[in-house]
Design an enzyme around this catalytic site. Structure first.
Site, PDB file in Angstrom:
ATOM      1  N   HIS A  68       0.818  -1.210   0.000  1.00  0.00           N
ATOM      2  CA  HIS A  68       0.000   0.000   0.000  1.00  0.00           C
ATOM      3  C   HIS A  68       0.857   1.268   0.000  1.00  0.00           C
ATOM      4  CE1 HIS A  68      -2.208   3.120   2.441  1.00  0.00           C
ATOM      5  NE2 HIS A  68      -2.993   3.001   1.390  1.00  0.00           N
ATOM      6  N   GLU A  71       1.997   1.908  -3.389  1.00  0.00           N
ATOM      7  CA  GLU A  71       0.891   2.465  -4.192  1.00  0.00           C
ATOM      8  C   GLU A  71       0.892   3.994  -4.083  1.00  0.00           C
ATOM      9  OE1 GLU A  71      -3.174   3.950  -3.371  1.00  0.00           O
ATOM     10  OE2 GLU A  71      -3.303   1.822  -2.804  1.00  0.00           O
ATOM     11  N   HIS A  72       1.060   4.500  -2.849  1.00  0.00           N
ATOM     12  CA  HIS A  72       1.135   5.955  -2.669  1.00  0.00           C
ATOM     13  C   HIS A  72       2.323   6.545  -3.444  1.00  0.00           C
ATOM     14  CE1 HIS A  72      -1.550   7.100   0.900  1.00  0.00           C
ATOM     15  NE2 HIS A  72      -1.921   5.877   0.541  1.00  0.00           N
ATOM     16  N   GLU A 148      -3.352   7.941   7.460  1.00  0.00           N
ATOM     17  CA  GLU A 148      -4.423   7.124   6.883  1.00  0.00           C
ATOM     18  C   GLU A 148      -4.792   5.993   7.840  1.00  0.00           C
ATOM     19  OE1 GLU A 148      -3.597   5.693   2.942  1.00  0.00           O
ATOM     20  OE2 GLU A 148      -5.496   4.608   2.805  1.00  0.00           O
TER      21      GLU A 148
END
Lengths: 454, 486
Positions: A68, A71-72, A148
């Site tokens: 993840h 992904e950022h 997040e």
């Protein structure tokens, strides 16, 4: 009222051309990248997605959350593009873009006016191979990821329960780790971890492109060859099975967090869909989930929320199309004044009722009607069509199976639903997580995730 | 199939049942649900936990808001027909025969703004209980019949309006039966006492739960602070819900669900003649109330900062004020201007300064949500509580700088390009077009407005943006709410 299955079935055939017809179209480039194109000329727009078969289940302990985090970072610069430029280009084309990471995959998408598709493919192909990971950019972005996590999980009691349930019901299988990663792993993640992840998994032979919209598939294939074609295939890391050992006995955990209503989630181990033609139980489990909680007239809404009023909310879910291991989950909040134990008993009683009495012909018909209507409504959304294709492919199935799945679902009998209810709901494979609501203590700031560690 | 909170959000279940929220469907998209006991679903996110959606949690919200803000786009070639039904209802219609589906929505001036504070929650309860019983049908018969037809009833209530929407297959038998059910629900709700008591109980439980959640607390306190003594600022409470009686629902329905104020939006696989018959049939038996209802005037709040204790690890921040009406001539300058400030996702200044440069927040945004009266302007973010002052300082600098100078020529050009070129995206489905139709009808926008949109956007100047912000975002009225403040 009589179920209206017959006309719906006819309708489905009338509006959905036989599945064996060409659309969607698929090709495979020499480097292993597959390209799937769904032509839909209804509006002058296109969805472009790239799916990588690398999700949190491919991570190692100690670097949970790296899929993840990467992904950022994919929105930062490449050797050809300045940091932030990707979003800018998409925006200036009048488009929208985003990405998402799951246990099984990481996917990126742009929705654009169709004229912008070539540029999107060029941009996406560029970051498949040319990402420039800067330590400074990583340092800023990992803070965003931690925010997040705070937002999604640490301050969200039900998310904490779910995270705890997952890490309880899976002990060997990598599904036990949260997709976003443990906070401690995020705090110790380095830019090299992200770089290693990118180098290991981001390759044309570990990806596929899905395009849907007002496009000509031959043109899309040509563009794919032009932009993605030059990338070299590379050997991928070995994927170990990491199968979960047989669970032998109920597991119960609880989580304390500031809340008013308790919450319970119960997961049983269940089979997943492997052979779309021969398997039967996954389809029957899907129907069972729909009978329990597929629509407003389903049993949970009718019996638990409206009838006995024992539940503030109640749900049932089964997903058999995944890379890892499947579960059948019930969850809910007891109504005010009712206890979590009462709700657990009520949820179990609903399973027992199916075991003892089966399901009715009317209930089966409703599930089928709903799924047929949904297939038609789905055609109003390009994104939904692209997601359906991408999701099936991620699970190792094919877009060619979409209509098979629907047909198989329609073929499920009442006996089969009753049989799976008897077969898969033993306490021996059950894990239960409960939210133990705590009063708000404004003087004491809770430690991030402190309450959920084992 | 309803998506379980615990299963993946995308349509990859073996059954391929219903699509999740955000991917289509006749889903009503309100800017600010007034009562949200549990976290809602977002684009690949929200309560669906097997996927970490996107880099931007609020993207779905923003899309919804943009829908409100830009509710009059049309694809080239999309023809909107408009007439008044004999019942008095205004009708907006797009014929499109590509898919065998029909979407119908009816909007009424029946939002929370028309309810006294002592009975806050009445508008939402009236709307949701329409489906709890109608004519000789009880709630089980209604939900069962919808399911058997493969039809979906949706909608909800926000501050200004209450909506009932229907998505159905357009085949004659299904369509007629579904529309008949919609007509019954709209015209002859019975509001059964037992269901009312149950739903009041569920709402109260939801309110109590929301009072523990930092996001919900922040949203409610912000609305209350920017709308002092105004129904736009009122949220349902345990007391107000408890005070609602069956007679209140009956009266609210009679007064606010009349044909005269109704807006009927129809899109899909029917002819004009069929649409006329549908609109008339749906509205001819509605109560006689309705008409030109306007909420009481909005007063501007005093500048203030409100800090609310909460044990969360993140502070939730809202900064804003009541800004513009949907009919305001500054609509376009603010719409275009906000793109650069905080509406344009990653290319916006707030996102660049707060998130990209400093890593202070996952989600930071600004929006205008125009309503009948002055709807809110808001900047929002969540950040680790010990850095909230630093984040607020950055927000203040960005806003002040933007107010002083407006967008640069490059920023303005980029905003216009996104909005004009992105038009097609915002109307590439019947579901999206339905939203635009209903907004045109409800807010009384001219039909030609659709074709004018690109020109209106392109005509905006930096000076107009600056002047519009100066008129509507006055520092002396800015309210800051911080939940989980140290």
């Amino acid at each position: 009222m009589k179920p209206l299955l017959a006309p719906l079935v006819l309708l489905a055939f009338a509006v959905a051309p036989a599945p064996t017809l060409a659309n969607p179209y698929e090709t495979r480039l020499a480097n292993g990248l597959r390209v799937i194109v769904k032509e839909d000329p209804r509006a002058p727009t296109a969805v472009h997605m790239v799916w990588y078969r690398a999700g949190s289940m491919d991570e190692k302990d100690g670097t949970s959350g790296v899929a993840h985090a990467l992904e950022h970072l994919m929105f930062k610069g490449t050797r050809n593009l300045k940091s932030g430029e990707f979003n800018k280009r998409v925006a200036e084309a009048g488009g929208r873009d985003n990405a998402f990471t799951s246990r099984d995959y990481t996917a990126y998408f742009q929705i654009v006016p169709k004229g912008a598709l070539p540029e999107m493919m060029k941009l996406e192909a560029d970051r498949m191979a040319n990402l420039k990971l800067e330590p400074k950019e990583f340092a800023a972005e990992i803070k965003v990821v931690m925010e997040e996590r705070r937002l999604r999980t640490d301050d969200n009691p039900q998310a904490l329960v779910y995270e705890t349930l997952n890490s309880t019901l899976f002990q060997a299988h990598p599904y036990r780790r949260p997709i976003i990663g443990w906070m401690d792993d995020l705090e110790h993640m380095t830019w090299q971890d992200a770089r290693d992840w990118y180098r290991a998994w981001y390759a044309p032979n570990n990806a596929y492109v899905v395009v849907a919209g007002d496009v000509d598939h031959r043109e899309v294939f040509r563009l794919a060859q032009k932009y993605y074609g030059p990338h070299k295939a590379k050997p991928l890391p070995e994927r170990k099975p990491q199968n979960e050992p047989q669970q032998a006995g109920i597991r119960r955990v609880s989580v304390k967090a500031p809340a008013k209503l308790p919450y319970i989630a119960m997961s049983w181990k269940a089979p997943k869909l492997q052979d779309v033609q021969k398997d039967r139980d996954p389809y029957a489990l899907e129907v069972l989930a729909a009978v329990l909680d597929g629509h407003d007239a389903s049993r949970f809404a009718k019996n638990l929320v409206r009838g006995s009023k024992i539940a503030q909310s109640a749900g049932a879910g089964y997903d058999g199309t995944l890379r890892g291991e499947a579960t059948f989950t019930l969850d809910g909040q007891p109504a005010e004044g009712r206890t979590v134990a009462e709700l657990e008993a009520a949820l179990r009683a609903e399973i027992k009722r199916v075991q003892d009495e089966g399901v009715s012909a009317e209930e089966l018909a409703r599930v089928k009607t709903q799924s047929i209507a949904a297939q038609i409504y789905k055609r109003d959304s390009l994104m939904a069509q692209a997601m359906e294709i991408g999701g099936l492919e991620a699970a190792g199935l094919s877009w060619r199976d979409i209509d098979v799945l629907l047909e198989k679902l329609k073929s499920v009998s009442a006996e089969e639903v009753q049989a799976v209810a008897k077969k898969y709901f033993s306490d021996d494979t059950l894990s239960i997580a409960v939210l133990d609501p705590q009063p708000l203590d404004n003087d004491k700031h809770k430690k991030p995730s402190g309450a959920v560690r084992h | 199939m309803k998506q379980s909170k615990l299963t993946p959000p995308h349509p990859r279940s073996t059954a391929g049942f219903a699509q999740p929220a955000g991917f289509g469907g006749a889903q009503q998209c309100f800017a600010k649900p007034r009562l949200r006991p549990l976290p809602g679903a977002g684009l690949l996110v929200g309560s669906l936990r097997s996927v970490i959606g996107g880099r931007l949690r609020t993207r779905f919200t923003l899309i919804c808001l943009l829908t409100l803000l830009t509710s009059t786009f049309a694809l080239a070639g999309v023809k909107i027909e408009h007439w008044t039904s004999p019942s008095g209802a205004k009708v907006y219609f797009i014929e499109t025969r590509v898919l065998p589906i029909l979407d119908v929505q009816i909007d009424f001036a029946a939002g929370g703004a028309f309810v006294p504070a002592a009975k806050a929650g009445l508008a939402g309860l009236t709307r949701s209980l329409l489906e709890a019983g109608a004519a000789d049908l009880d709630e089980e018969k209604i939900s069962g019949r919808l399911v058997d037809l493969g039809a979906r009833l949706g909608g909800g209530a926000d501050s200004d309006r209450a909506s009932v929407s229907l998505r159905t297959l357009s085949t004659r038998a299904e369509r007629d039966a579904a529309l008949e059910l919609m007509r019954t629900v709209l015209s002859a709700p019975t509001f059964p006492q037992a269901v009312l008591e149950r739903e009041k109980g569920r709402s109260i439980a939801g309110i109590r739960e929301a009072e523990t959640r930092p996001d919900a607390i922040a949203g409610k306190r912000f609305a209350a602070a920017i709308y002092p003594d105004h129904p736009y600022g009122v949220s349902p409470t345990v007391d107000s819900m408890s005070a609602i009686a069956r007679d209140d629902l009956v009266a609210f329905h009679r007064q606010h669900y009349g044909a005269r104020g109704a807006v009927v939006s129809i899109i899909g696989d029917v002819s004009r003649a069929e649409a006329e018959a549908i609109a008339q049939r749906l509205t001819e038996a509605l109560p006689s109330g309705g008409g030109d209802l306007v909420p009481p005037p909005v007063k501007k709040p005093q500048r203030q900062t409100i800090k609310i204790p909460h044990p969360a690890v993140q502070s939730h921040v809202h900064v804003g004020l009541p800004a513009i009406r949907r009919s305001d001539p500054d609509y376009f300058p603010l719409l275009v201007g906000n793109y650069t400030l905080g509406g344009g996702g990653f290319v916006s200044r707030l996102m660049q300064e707060v998130r990209e440069k400093r890593g202070y927040a996952y989600s930071v945004y600004s929006y205008f949500a125009p309503r009948k009266l002055e709807g809110p302007f808001e900047i929002g973010l969540q950040t680790k509580r010990d850095q909230v002052d630093a984040a607020l300082k950055v927000v203040d600098e960005v806003l002040t700088g933007y107010m002083a100078k407006g967008p640069t020529p490059k920023e303005l050009a980029a905003a216009k390009k996104n909005m004009v070129d992105g038009l097609a995206l915002r109307m590439d489905s019947n579901a999206k077009l339905l939203g635009y139709l209903s907004a045109i009808g409800f807010y009384g926008l001219p039909l030609t407005y659709l074709d004018d949109f690109p020109a209106r956007v392109k005509a905006v100047t930096a000076e107009q943006v600056k002047a519009a912000f100066a008129r509507h975002v006055k520092p002396e009225n800015l309210v800051t709410v911080v939940v989980a403040a140290d």
